[in-house]
Enzyme design. Structure first.
Site, PDB file in Angstrom:
ATOM      1  N   CYS A   2       0.850  -1.182   0.000  1.00 19.93           N
ATOM      2  CA  CYS A   2       0.000   0.000   0.000  1.00 19.93           C
ATOM      3  C   CYS A   2       0.891   1.239   0.000  1.00 19.93           C
ATOM      4  O   CYS A   2       1.986   1.233   0.565  1.00 19.93           O
ATOM      5  CB  CYS A   2      -0.925   0.108   1.205  1.00 19.93           C
ATOM      6  SG  CYS A   2      -2.034  -1.290   1.379  1.00 19.93           S
ATOM      7  N   ARG A  27       3.369  -0.090  -5.181  1.00 21.94           N
ATOM      8  CA  ARG A  27       3.217  -0.713  -3.865  1.00 21.94           C
ATOM      9  C   ARG A  27       1.889  -1.461  -3.716  1.00 21.94           C
ATOM     10  O   ARG A  27       1.643  -2.117  -2.712  1.00 21.94           O
ATOM     11  CB  ARG A  27       3.295   0.359  -2.767  1.00 21.94           C
ATOM     12  CG  ARG A  27       4.597   1.113  -2.749  1.00 21.94           C
ATOM     13  CD  ARG A  27       4.566   2.208  -1.702  1.00 21.94           C
ATOM     14  NE  ARG A  27       4.535   1.641  -0.374  1.00 21.94           N
ATOM     15  CZ  ARG A  27       5.603   1.328   0.336  1.00 21.94           C
ATOM     16  NH1 ARG A  27       6.798   1.527  -0.170  1.00 21.94           N
ATOM     17  NH2 ARG A  27       5.489   0.822   1.549  1.00 21.94           N
ATOM     18  N   TRP A  76      -3.029  -2.550  -1.548  1.00 19.22           N
ATOM     19  CA  TRP A  76      -2.771  -3.960  -1.822  1.00 19.22           C
ATOM     20  C   TRP A  76      -3.498  -4.703  -0.711  1.00 19.22           C
ATOM     21  O   TRP A  76      -3.109  -4.634   0.458  1.00 19.22           O
ATOM     22  CB  TRP A  76      -1.271  -4.236  -1.774  1.00 19.22           C
ATOM     23  CG  TRP A  76      -0.898  -5.617  -2.186  1.00 19.22           C
ATOM     24  CD1 TRP A  76      -0.699  -6.067  -3.458  1.00 19.22           C
ATOM     25  CD2 TRP A  76      -0.683  -6.749  -1.333  1.00 19.22           C
ATOM     26  NE1 TRP A  76      -0.383  -7.404  -3.445  1.00 19.22           N
ATOM     27  CE2 TRP A  76      -0.361  -7.852  -2.160  1.00 19.22           C
ATOM     28  CE3 TRP A  76      -0.743  -6.948   0.044  1.00 19.22           C
ATOM     29  CZ2 TRP A  76      -0.094  -9.116  -1.661  1.00 19.22           C
ATOM     30  CZ3 TRP A  76      -0.470  -8.213   0.546  1.00 19.22           C
ATOM     31  CH2 TRP A  76      -0.150  -9.280  -0.298  1.00 19.22           C
ATOM     32  N   ASN A 102      -0.987   2.057   5.882  1.00 20.46           N
ATOM     33  CA  ASN A 102      -0.186   0.994   5.268  1.00 20.46           C
ATOM     34  C   ASN A 102       0.337   0.127   6.411  1.00 20.46           C
ATOM     35  O   ASN A 102       0.940   0.641   7.347  1.00 20.46           O
ATOM     36  CB  ASN A 102       0.966   1.649   4.488  1.00 20.46           C
ATOM     37  CG  ASN A 102       2.050   0.664   4.081  1.00 20.46           C
ATOM     38  OD1 ASN A 102       3.214   1.029   3.983  1.00 20.46           O
ATOM     39  ND2 ASN A 102       1.705  -0.572   3.852  1.00 20.46           N
ATOM     40  N   GLY A 103       0.071  -1.173   6.326  1.00 18.91           N
ATOM     41  CA  GLY A 103       0.499  -2.071   7.404  1.00 18.91           C
ATOM     42  C   GLY A 103      -0.650  -2.996   7.774  1.00 18.91           C
ATOM     43  O   GLY A 103      -1.642  -3.088   7.048  1.00 18.91           O
ATOM     44  N   GLU A 489      15.748 -17.770 -10.462  1.00 15.80           N
ATOM     45  CA  GLU A 489      15.357 -16.382 -10.696  1.00 15.80           C
ATOM     46  C   GLU A 489      14.668 -16.237 -12.064  1.00 15.80           C
ATOM     47  O   GLU A 489      13.670 -15.520 -12.195  1.00 15.80           O
ATOM     48  CB  GLU A 489      16.603 -15.476 -10.590  1.00 15.80           C
ATOM     49  CG  GLU A 489      16.403 -14.015 -10.949  1.00 15.80           C
ATOM     50  CD  GLU A 489      15.345 -13.289 -10.122  1.00 15.80           C
ATOM     51  OE1 GLU A 489      14.852 -13.831  -9.131  1.00 15.80           O
ATOM     52  OE2 GLU A 489      14.998 -12.163 -10.512  1.00 15.80           O
ATOM     53  N   LYS A 493      10.872 -14.867 -12.546  1.00 12.90           N
ATOM     54  CA  LYS A 493      10.575 -13.717 -13.418  1.00 12.90           C
ATOM     55  C   LYS A 493       9.447 -14.050 -14.374  1.00 12.90           C
ATOM     56  O   LYS A 493       8.534 -13.267 -14.578  1.00 12.90           O
ATOM     57  CB  LYS A 493      11.798 -13.380 -14.236  1.00 12.90           C
ATOM     58  CG  LYS A 493      12.683 -12.230 -14.128  1.00 12.90           C
ATOM     59  CD  LYS A 493      12.607 -11.121 -13.213  1.00 12.90           C
ATOM     60  CE  LYS A 493      11.997 -11.277 -11.871  1.00 12.90           C
ATOM     61  NZ  LYS A 493      12.709 -10.836 -10.752  1.00 12.90           N
ATOM     62  N   GLU A 496       5.949 -14.519 -12.477  1.00 12.01           N
ATOM     63  CA  GLU A 496       5.305 -13.362 -11.852  1.00 12.01           C
ATOM     64  C   GLU A 496       4.737 -12.369 -12.856  1.00 12.01           C
ATOM     65  O   GLU A 496       3.752 -11.701 -12.567  1.00 12.01           O
ATOM     66  CB  GLU A 496       6.218 -12.664 -10.842  1.00 12.01           C
ATOM     67  CG  GLU A 496       7.413 -11.957 -11.423  1.00 12.01           C
ATOM     68  CD  GLU A 496       8.320 -11.395 -10.351  1.00 12.01           C
ATOM     69  OE1 GLU A 496       7.833 -10.929  -9.334  1.00 12.01           O
ATOM     70  OE2 GLU A 496       9.545 -11.430 -10.564  1.00 12.01           O
ATOM     71  N   HIS A 512      15.522 -36.819 -10.611  1.00 10.97           N
ATOM     72  CA  HIS A 512      14.888 -37.344  -9.398  1.00 10.97           C
ATOM     73  C   HIS A 512      13.397 -37.005  -9.353  1.00 10.97           C
ATOM     74  O   HIS A 512      12.786 -37.075  -8.291  1.00 10.97           O
ATOM     75  CB  HIS A 512      15.596 -36.795  -8.155  1.00 10.97           C
ATOM     76  CG  HIS A 512      17.040 -37.186  -8.099  1.00 10.97           C
ATOM     77  ND1 HIS A 512      17.448 -38.475  -7.831  1.00 10.97           N
ATOM     78  CD2 HIS A 512      18.164 -36.470  -8.326  1.00 10.97           C
ATOM     79  CE1 HIS A 512      18.776 -38.533  -7.869  1.00 10.97           C
ATOM     80  NE2 HIS A 512      19.231 -37.324  -8.171  1.00 10.97           N
ATOM     81  N   LYS A 611       5.356  -4.107  -4.968  1.00 13.14           N
ATOM     82  CA  LYS A 611       6.817  -3.999  -4.963  1.00 13.14           C
ATOM     83  C   LYS A 611       7.415  -4.118  -3.567  1.00 13.14           C
ATOM     84  O   LYS A 611       8.494  -4.638  -3.396  1.00 13.14           O
ATOM     85  CB  LYS A 611       7.188  -2.656  -5.590  1.00 13.14           C
ATOM     86  CG  LYS A 611       8.662  -2.460  -5.797  1.00 13.14           C
ATOM     87  CD  LYS A 611       9.124  -3.118  -7.062  1.00 13.14           C
ATOM     88  CE  LYS A 611      10.620  -3.044  -7.218  1.00 13.14           C
ATOM     89  NZ  LYS A 611      11.108  -4.208  -7.982  1.00 13.14           N
TER      90      LYS A 611
HETATM   91  C1  F6R Z   1      10.481 -10.511  -7.652  1.00 14.72           C
HETATM   92  C2  F6R Z   1      10.538  -9.582  -6.556  1.00 14.72           C
HETATM   93  C3  F6R Z   1      10.244 -10.083  -5.195  1.00 14.72           C
HETATM   94  C4  F6R Z   1      11.168  -9.389  -4.175  1.00 14.72           C
HETATM   95  C5  F6R Z   1      10.779  -9.791  -2.749  1.00 14.72           C
HETATM   96  C6  F6R Z   1      11.728  -9.188  -1.741  1.00 14.72           C
HETATM   97  O1  F6R Z   1      10.770  -9.897  -8.867  1.00 14.72           O
HETATM   98  O2  F6R Z   1      10.783  -8.434  -6.739  1.00 14.72           O
HETATM   99  O3  F6R Z   1      10.357 -11.468  -5.119  1.00 14.72           O
HETATM  100  O4  F6R Z   1      12.477  -9.754  -4.454  1.00 14.72           O
HETATM  101  O5  F6R Z   1       9.478  -9.373  -2.488  1.00 14.72           O
HETATM  102  O6  F6R Z   1      11.729  -7.812  -1.821  1.00 14.72           O
HETATM  103  P1  F6R Z   1      12.909  -6.941  -1.251  1.00 14.72           P
HETATM  104  O7  F6R Z   1      14.115  -7.240  -2.054  1.00 14.72           O
HETATM  105  O8  F6R Z   1      12.448  -5.526  -1.409  1.00 14.72           O
HETATM  106  O9  F6R Z   1      13.082  -7.340   0.183  1.00 14.72           O
END
Ligand code: F6R
Length: 616
Positions: A2, A27, A76, A102-103, A489, A493, A496, A512, A611
């Protein structure tokens, strides 16, 4: 998650708030709302489900110009589905107060039950509405000021909050507070702003104050900023200068922030190594290590905590630290670490990695590790965020604001910092010779150009190739050694932003179990640079081929063995094994971007994600 924003000043309140919400939309973006107070004491609240643009359309025929103060929110969802009635701001039953939050209020049900017993009724399922009703209840029953009511209410709250409250009859004041969720106050010329991060503030002022836990800010027109604690004691005002520019927050001609951020990597990697790899590569040293020599000399183990992409960077960090420093390394999901019974010694160094610097689980893990006597080192991107402030020392990755929800440039920045961290520690502890350090140091200096070369040579190729794979419903990503976390990773990517199922595996583990999945409809992305496991992964490539699976292989330039077997080959320049993750992850970023684009997905704001994950 948020985003919250607030404004009091002589500018157009609505315009400032909407612009701020757009900046904070990364956010959370399932609903948005705004509360405006005019100088006649009229409080108007407008909300709309969906993105901020929906709120703007909804407000088109509303009177928004007479406001003199306002607060706004982009959500969010945590408590209650995304909907108009669950959107913030929430207001008190008598319509006197509006609040954004937010929280999460963990004890909201207990508080809500108590308020219902007192006759309160609720319009939403949110925890936030409980807080605004509680503040109003205290204000009326104690016949006190809004500030005192906020202080008393927050003492009752268990959980995390960044809040801003406005009062109908006080169009000259915003009260804001924080605990475990970020809040920045901007001090402009005759105006105040507040926001979850500095991005909505930077265009009005560079003077900011990062609120600390359990501090309350009183923003009053025509008066200096005041900060108090929950106990009403004056708190110190520490004004910082923002190092952020507006151009960093714009797309700069790219269709999406994600593509811009992928293409920014030659520059962001350069910014990341600047001043840290010096003397033509002879010296690699992080100040955070230099300033804490004793801790790094006595360390007997590293424990790295992180989430998501940062956790993948942590796995690469494990290979780097073990190889270069010969120290055992454990990598933990912060969310698991915090609720396990971690065994931490005062000779451990805990490394916390977080792009946003606000991830709730990582913050909680840091607090636990510190409580157990560990020295905690942070690797973050956002200057002034909570994690750099909670850690004993650390390093910023300096890649600039990452706005696309899928992390790209932050990942390569994190891996670069971990590489420099391992080299710095290796130098300090003598586990590598100066010559060995210089060899890698020199090579680090070539990485930005190499990344630039990959983007030039592979962008168009990946774009075309992605058309063939757009309708695949499952993907396997395989790698070994340093390429195993890169596979994880790459898979993250893809899933998501394109919502396609993808699994990352250490390639040798395939036999396995996951090998059963392979058929003509299940492509595998295999990361196979020329490293000490190359011969081994060639076998894995053969095993996939023998089962009819199509293969996209990321290989070192000039590789003719895998090129013979794979359906598509993406060549990257040769680098030392320890630097290969930065190089091999670039084509994977492009694959996920183009597949998602072909599928018509919103790559910058994928569904259900945000984010900055400030909730558990
Ligand atoms: C994926 C992504 C998330 C963040 C995760 C941790 O692309 O961005 O998986 O890596 O939410 O976020 P941070 O790095 O801000 O602690």
């Amino acid at each position: 998650m948020c985003g919250i924003v607030g404004y009091i000043g002589s500018g157009n309140v609505y315009d400032v708030l909407i612009k701020g919400l757009h900046r904070l939309e990364y956010r959370g973006y399932d609903s948005a709302g705004i509360a405006l107070v005019d100088d006649k004491g009229k409080l108007s609240v407008f909300k709309a489900k969906g993105k901020v643009a929906n709120l703007e359309s909804y407000c088109e025929d509303k009177n928004t110009d007479s406001a003199v103060v306002g607060i706004a929110h982009t959500r969010w969802a945590t408590h209650g589905e995304p909907s108009d009635h669950n959107a913030h701001p929430h207001y008190s039953e008598d319509g006197n107060l509006a609040l954004v939050h937010n929280g999460t209020i963990e004890n909201y049900q207990i508080l809500k039950d108590a308020l219902i017993q007192q006759g309160c009724t609720f319009q939403s399922e949110t925890d936030t509405e409980v807080l605004v009703q509680l503040i109003e209840y205290i204000k009326v029953h104690n016949n006190c000021s809004l500030l005192d009511a906020v202080r008393e209410a927050l003492k009752e709250v268990v959980g995390a909050y960044a809040i801003a409250v406005v009062e109908k009859d006080k169009p000259d004041t915003i009260i804001a507070a924080r605990k475990s969720s970020p809040l920045v106050i901007g001090i402009g010329d005759g105006e105040f702003l507040l926001a979850s991060d500095a991005t909505p503030i930077v265009e009005y002022t560079k003077d900011v104050v990062y609120l600390k836990d359990e501090e309350i800010a009183i923003l009053q027109r025509g008066k200096p900023l005041q900060l108090v604690t929950l106990e009403n004691e004056k708190a110190k005002i520490d004004v910082k200068t923002l190092q952020l520019s507006i151009s960093q927050l714009e797309k700069g001609g790219y269709p999406h922030f994600m593509l811009k951020e992928i293409f920014e990597q030659p520059k962001t990697l350069l910014d990341c190594i600047r001043g840290r790899v010096v003397d033509g590569g002879k010296q690699v040293m992080l100040n955070g290590v230099l300033d804490n020599k004793e801790q790094f000399l006595k360390a007997r183990r590293f424990v790295i905590v992180a989430c998501g992409t940062s956790w993948h960077a942590a796995l690469i960090g494990k290979y780097l630290l073990q190889d270069m420093c010969h120290i055992p390394v454990a990598v933990e999901y912060a969310s698991e670490f915090r609720y396990s019974k971690p065994v931490i010694y005062d000779t451990d160094i805990v490394i916390a990695i977080s792009q946003s610097g606000e991830t709730a689980d990582t913050l909680a893990a840091i607090k636990i590790a510190k409580g157990m006597g560990a020295f905690v080192y942070g690797v973050s991107n956002v200057v002034g965020s909570s994690i750099p402030r909670e850690t004993d020392s650390g390093t910023y990755i300096h890649v600039g604001p990452e706005i696309g929800v899928a992390s790209t440039k932050a990942f390569t920045g994190q891996v670069m910092v971990l590489t420099m961290l391992a080299l710095s520690i290796a130098q300090l502890r003598g586990t590598m010779t100066p010559h060995q350090i210089e060899e890698i140091g020199k090579e680090i200096l070539t990485i930005p150009d190499k990344v630039e070369g990959i983007l030039k040579s592979l962008n168009e190729k990946v774009k075309q190739m992605s058309l063939i794979y757009t309708y695949a419903r499952n993907f396997l990503y395989l790698g070994r050694g340093y390429s195993y976390p890169v596979a994880l990773e790459g898979a993250l990517k893809l899933k998501e932003i394109s919502y396609v199922h993808a699994e990352g595996y250490p390639a040798a583990e395939m036999k396995h179990g996951p090998i059963a999945l392979i058929d003509e409809e299940m492509p595998s992305v295999i990361i196979a640079p020329k490293d000490h496991l190359y011969d081994k992964i060639v076998n894995n490539v053969q095993q996939v081929k023998a089962r009819g699976g199509s293969i996209i292989a990321v290989v070192t330039e000039g590789d003719d063995l895998i090129s013979e077997i794979a359906d598509h080959v993406l060549e990257v320049p040769k680098v030392s094994e320890c630097l290969s993750p930065i190089i091999t992850s670039i084509p994977l970023q492009l694959i996920s971007y183009y597949i998602a684009i072909n599928k018509g997905k919103n790559v910058d704001m994928p569904r259900n994600l945000a984010k900055s994950v400030t909730v558990e």
